[in-house]
Scaffold this active site. Structure first.
Site, PDB file in Angstrom:
ATOM      1  N   ASP A  18       1.028  -1.175  -0.118  1.00  0.00           N
ATOM      2  CA  ASP A  18      -0.150   0.348   0.149  1.00  0.00           C
ATOM      3  C   ASP A  18       1.197   0.978  -0.017  1.00  0.00           C
ATOM      4  O   ASP A  18       1.496   1.535   1.092  1.00  0.00           O
ATOM      5  CB  ASP A  18      -0.840  -0.014   1.597  1.00  0.00           C
ATOM      6  CG  ASP A  18      -2.025   1.535   1.448  1.00  0.00           C
ATOM      7  OD1 ASP A  18      -2.132   1.845   0.191  1.00  0.00           O
ATOM      8  OD2 ASP A  18      -2.410   0.756   2.663  1.00  0.00           O
ATOM      9  N   ASP A  67      -2.162   6.346  -5.912  1.00  0.00           N
ATOM     10  CA  ASP A  67      -2.325   5.274  -5.392  1.00  0.00           C
ATOM     11  C   ASP A  67      -3.100   4.137  -5.521  1.00  0.00           C
ATOM     12  O   ASP A  67      -3.512   3.877  -6.321  1.00  0.00           O
ATOM     13  CB  ASP A  67      -3.326   5.807  -4.072  1.00  0.00           C
ATOM     14  CG  ASP A  67      -3.583   4.899  -3.073  1.00  0.00           C
ATOM     15  OD1 ASP A  67      -2.701   4.653  -2.447  1.00  0.00           O
ATOM     16  OD2 ASP A  67      -4.857   5.172  -2.436  1.00  0.00           O
TER      17      ASP A  67
END
Ligand SMILES: *[C@@H]1O[C@H](CO)[C@@H](O)[C@H](O)[C@H]1NC(C)=O
Length: 485
Positions: free
Chosen positions: A162, A363
């Protein structure tokens, strides 16, 4: 239908162009060529994952590049690693995925609003300082998995990676409060020779405040971390150090990580999370001496494919870079300056201030790209216009432009390009333009923000098959096409 010999090879595209032009045969040939240039010809079947895992040769045979194979957490490759077989981890519907995605986005946007408020007020914000007003929850938990080794002897653990969060953690025995079901054996620090607790007075313990947005706790002088994600998943436990083995040659002693004693949520059977954000407790910062904050990944084109995550270099030569803008979203995110978007080779008439007002980040954990409302509505109308030969279908959650393509084997989809600061132009691959729920519901894979000041997010659907290079030390993010092959 009248076709000229020159255009008969392109009769599929030509049909479409007859609707738009009434030029001479010569003019048509030119237009057909432009059509080829600005449209993807997509096999409808290629938009759907297969039932078995297609291990790409690049991810399994390039040990020299130290590529870690990357899988989608709900796909058959993760299943092949027995991650999603348990009854608890049912495969989520498209609606559920998009709802979880929306809660991740809400969290990112509330964090970025607070960062902006802090930057505009009395508080100094630099790349490395804490943002005092930061939200106590971090973003939802992401979608792509890599396997790393932890402890001595090294135990293999599959973690969600992440770029939108920082602290790496895994569920730990004895699971004092609770552990969710994971497929691999839960990590037991008492059977590792290299595990150490971090004390409450250590600087790395205080550093958790900026990395997690939560003040660390203290339990019999052991530092306690807590991370909440936007989708109401969380992990709380002891902060410790361990030996981290990324590849056989890349081993890190005393790596700071969370040893989770109370864990809950939507991690798809993965053992925890690998934090690749920009904070100083992230994996990227902790390994900076070796990798110089450089890493890259390629997300596979479907949940049945494999990609890679690699540290210390880019796999592709022809990478196009744009500077990381540091203000957008707070200092832990990788900010991007979008300057324009094109659809079918034509630049949308959206002023650059529409993009600069909101700012944007990239992201790995957000699914669908979010755009400022004015940019999205221009994108949507250009896309709809160029897709007008296909019948519209039912909207899907946040996706309002869907087509019923059940009668087609091949579709001609206008290319979508992003222009970034520095003149960097990136073409989104065909799989990054359409989000297919079923042949009768294939949707434009972009969404508009509710407010013009909400931050834009380049999501992971749009990043598929691109190699995305994060060069933290060089202050830039780069893109290369055909990255997974
Ligand atoms: C780490 O700290 C916790 C809480 O104080 C304790 O229960 C545990 O035994 C410690 N582990 C090690 C290896 O010291």
């Amino acid at each position: 239908m009248a076709t000229t010999p020159a255009s008969s090879a392109f009769s599929f595209s030509f049909t479409f162009f007859l609707l738009l032009s009434f030029k001479t045969a010569n003019g048509d040939v030119i237009k057909v060529q432009q059509q080829q240039l600005h449209f993807h010809t997509v096999q409808l079947s290629s938009l759907f994952p297969s039932d078995s895992c297609d291990v790409s040769p690049s991810s399994s045979e390039t040990q020299d590049l130290n590529k870690l194979p990357v899988f989608h957490k709900h796909g058959p490759c993760a299943q092949a690693q027995q991650l999603t077989r348990s009854t608890n981890n049912h495969k989520p519907t498209a609606d559920e995925i998009l709802r979880q995605d929306e809660s991740r986005v809400q969290t990112i946007q509330s964090r970025s609003r607070k960062a902006a408020a802090a930057a505009g007020g009395d508080v100094m914000v630099t790349d490395s300082t804490t943002i005092p007003a930061k939200d106590g929850s971090t973003v939802g938990s992401g979608n792509y998995i890599v396997t790393v080794g932890l402890g001595t002897p090294a135990r293999q653990l599959s973690l969600i990676f992440d770029t939108g969060s920082d602290v790496t953690w895994t569920q730990c025995q004895p699971c004092v409060r609770s552990c969710y079901q994971q497929q691999e054996k839960i990590f037991d620090p008492s059977s590792s020779a290299s595990y150490r607790n971090v004390s409450c007075s250590a600087a790395s313990c205080s550093a958790l405040s900026s990395a997690t947005g939560n003040t660390p706790g203290c339990s019999s002088s052991t530092c306690v971390y807590g991370i909440q994600y936007g989708d109401s998943s969380f992990s709380v436990g002891f902060f410790g150090t361990e030996k981290l083995t990324l590849t056989s040659t890349d081993v890190f002693d005393n790596f700071f990580f969370g040893c989770g004693q109370n864990n809950q949520g939507n991690f798809g059977g993965a053992a925890g999370l690998l934090g690749l954000g920009r904070d100083k407790l992230s994996l990227v910062s902790q390994t900076a001496q070796k990798y110089n904050k450089l890493f890259s990944y390629c997300l596979p084109s479907s949940s049945s494919g494999t990609g890679f995550l690699t540290f210390g270099g880019a796999a592709t030569k022809s990478v196009k870079y744009t500077p990381i803008s540091s203000i957008a979203g707070g200092s832990n995110f990788y900010g991007l300056d979008i300057t324009a978007i094109s659809v079918g080779g034509r630049k949308l008439s959206v002023s650059a201030t529409v993009f600069s007002t909101a700012g944007a980040i990239i992201d790995s954990g957000t699914v669908i790209t979010r755009l400022p409302p004015a940019a999205y509505s221009a994108l949507r109308s250009a896309f709809r216009q160029q897709m007008s030969r296909y019948p519209l279908g039912q909207a899907l959650s946040i996706l309002d432009t869907c087509y019923d393509l059940s009668k087609y084997k091949t579709v001609s989809v206008p290319k979508v390009g992003f222009l970034f600061a520095g003149g960097t132009e990136v073409d989104i691959e065909a799989v990054g333009i359409l989000y297919a729920n079923s042949p009768s519901q294939v949707c434009l894979a972009f969404a508009g923000n509710g407010d013009a000041s909400d931050i834009g997010i380049l999501g992971n659907v749009q990043q598929q098959t691109l190699e995305v290079v994060y060069d933290g030390a060089g202050g830039r993010v780069g893109f290369a096409s055909g990255g997974c092959s």
